[in-house]
Design a protein around this motif. Structure first.
Motif, PDB file in Angstrom:
ATOM      1  N   LEU A   4       0.843  -1.190   0.000  1.00 53.43           N
ATOM      2  CA  LEU A   4       0.000   0.000   0.000  1.00 53.43           C
ATOM      3  C   LEU A   4       0.880   1.242   0.000  1.00 53.43           C
ATOM      4  O   LEU A   4       1.939   1.259   0.620  1.00 53.43           O
ATOM      5  N   ARG A   5       0.419   2.277  -0.678  1.00 55.78           N
ATOM      6  CA  ARG A   5       1.127   3.563  -0.685  1.00 55.78           C
ATOM      7  C   ARG A   5       0.581   4.407   0.457  1.00 55.78           C
ATOM      8  O   ARG A   5      -0.613   4.696   0.509  1.00 55.78           O
ATOM      9  N   LEU A   6       1.471   4.784   1.369  1.00 56.68           N
ATOM     10  CA  LEU A   6       1.093   5.601   2.519  1.00 56.68           C
ATOM     11  C   LEU A   6       1.918   6.879   2.489  1.00 56.68           C
ATOM     12  O   LEU A   6       3.056   6.881   2.035  1.00 56.68           O
ATOM     13  N   ARG A   7       1.355   7.964   3.003  1.00 57.18           N
ATOM     14  CA  ARG A   7       2.064   9.244   2.998  1.00 57.18           C
ATOM     15  C   ARG A   7       2.430   9.622   4.432  1.00 57.18           C
ATOM     16  O   ARG A   7       1.627   9.516   5.348  1.00 57.18           O
ATOM     17  N   LEU A   8       3.668  10.066   4.604  1.00 60.05           N
ATOM     18  CA  LEU A   8       4.191  10.494   5.896  1.00 60.05           C
ATOM     19  C   LEU A   8       3.714  11.920   6.166  1.00 60.05           C
ATOM     20  O   LEU A   8       3.911  12.804   5.332  1.00 60.05           O
ATOM     21  N   ASP A   9       3.088  12.150   7.319  1.00 58.41           N
ATOM     22  CA  ASP A   9       2.609  13.505   7.616  1.00 58.41           C
ATOM     23  C   ASP A   9       3.737  14.340   8.234  1.00 58.41           C
ATOM     24  O   ASP A   9       4.861  13.875   8.405  1.00 58.41           O
ATOM     25  N   GLY A  12       5.668  12.892  11.166  1.00 56.72           N
ATOM     26  CA  GLY A  12       6.351  11.613  11.005  1.00 56.72           C
ATOM     27  C   GLY A  12       5.457  10.402  11.211  1.00 56.72           C
ATOM     28  O   GLY A  12       5.929   9.340  11.582  1.00 56.72           O
ATOM     29  N   ARG A  13       4.164  10.571  10.932  1.00 60.40           N
ATOM     30  CA  ARG A  13       3.214   9.475  11.128  1.00 60.40           C
ATOM     31  C   ARG A  13       2.657   9.003   9.794  1.00 60.40           C
ATOM     32  O   ARG A  13       2.487   9.790   8.873  1.00 60.40           O
ATOM     33  N   VAL A  14       2.363   7.708   9.733  1.00 59.74           N
ATOM     34  CA  VAL A  14       1.627   7.138   8.606  1.00 59.74           C
ATOM     35  C   VAL A  14       0.417   6.418   9.182  1.00 59.74           C
ATOM     36  O   VAL A  14       0.512   5.755  10.211  1.00 59.74           O
ATOM     37  N   PRO A  67      15.009  10.783  14.574  1.00 61.95           N
ATOM     38  CA  PRO A  67      16.311  10.224  14.177  1.00 61.95           C
ATOM     39  C   PRO A  67      16.184   9.098  13.148  1.00 61.95           C
ATOM     40  O   PRO A  67      16.998   8.988  12.242  1.00 61.95           O
ATOM     41  N   LEU A  68      15.140   8.308  13.274  1.00 61.17           N
ATOM     42  CA  LEU A  68      14.921   7.217  12.321  1.00 61.17           C
ATOM     43  C   LEU A  68      14.555   7.772  10.941  1.00 61.17           C
ATOM     44  O   LEU A  68      15.068   7.321   9.925  1.00 61.17           O
ATOM     45  N   ARG A  69      13.680   8.794  10.908  1.00 60.66           N
ATOM     46  CA  ARG A  69      13.313   9.429   9.634  1.00 60.66           C
ATOM     47  C   ARG A  69      14.542  10.054   8.983  1.00 60.66           C
ATOM     48  O   ARG A  69      14.743   9.945   7.778  1.00 60.66           O
ATOM     49  N   ALA A  76       8.546  15.145   5.466  1.00 60.26           N
ATOM     50  CA  ALA A  76       7.084  15.225   5.482  1.00 60.26           C
ATOM     51  C   ALA A  76       6.552  15.137   4.064  1.00 60.26           C
ATOM     52  O   ALA A  76       7.110  15.726   3.139  1.00 60.26           O
ATOM     53  N   GLY A  77       5.513  14.356   3.861  1.00 58.85           N
ATOM     54  CA  GLY A  77       4.920  14.184   2.548  1.00 58.85           C
ATOM     55  C   GLY A  77       5.511  13.028   1.763  1.00 58.85           C
ATOM     56  O   GLY A  77       5.035  12.711   0.677  1.00 58.85           O
ATOM     57  N   ALA A  78       6.548  12.401   2.302  1.00 56.34           N
ATOM     58  CA  ALA A  78       7.180  11.272   1.602  1.00 56.34           C
ATOM     59  C   ALA A  78       6.195  10.114   1.470  1.00 56.34           C
ATOM     60  O   ALA A  78       5.353   9.891   2.328  1.00 56.34           O
TER      61      ALA A  78
END
Length: 115
Positions: A4-9, A12-14, A67-69, A76-78
């Motif tokens: 599934l394609r999810l977008r990072l807000d 840093g949340r999906v 740090p993980l991102r 954001a938006g990735a």
């Protein structure tokens, strides 16, 4: 289930759809661990949570710590591709997968040129 394609807000949340959460076996407040493997991030349940581990809230939002991102180069938006890998979840950025494929193609070309 397909990826599934999810977008990072911006935080840093999906948002993980309920079906993906059910297939992965991840539940809110469950201690999670992360593992990097071949341009993918494996998020899985664990008995001992890690300091930089993602968290899953009751609304189904998986938060990736800053740090993980940063380590993954996610802004954001990735867009992330997510697939259930029971028990857990595989996350990957399309750019990371394309880079991995390019490296493999170059290695194969070099190997064939040597033969």
């Amino acid at each position: 289930m397909r990826a599934l394609r999810l977008r990072l807000d911006s935080r840093g949340r999906v948002l993980l759809p309920p079906a993906l959460r059910a297939l992965s076996g991840l539940r809110p407040a469950m201690p999670l661990a992360v593992t990097f493997a071949e341009a993918q991030l494996l998020v899985r349940p664990t008995d001992t949570p890690e300091r930089r581990a993602p968290t899953l809230d009751r609304k189904g939002r998986l938060t990736l710590p800053g740090p993980l991102r940063a380590e993954l180069g996610l802004l954001a938006g990735a867009v992330l591709l997510a697939r259930a890998a029971p028990p857990g979840l595989l996350l990957a950025s399309p750019a990371g997968l394309i880079a991995r494929q390019r490296e493999a193609r170059l290695a194969l070309t070099r190997r064939l040129a040597e033969a």
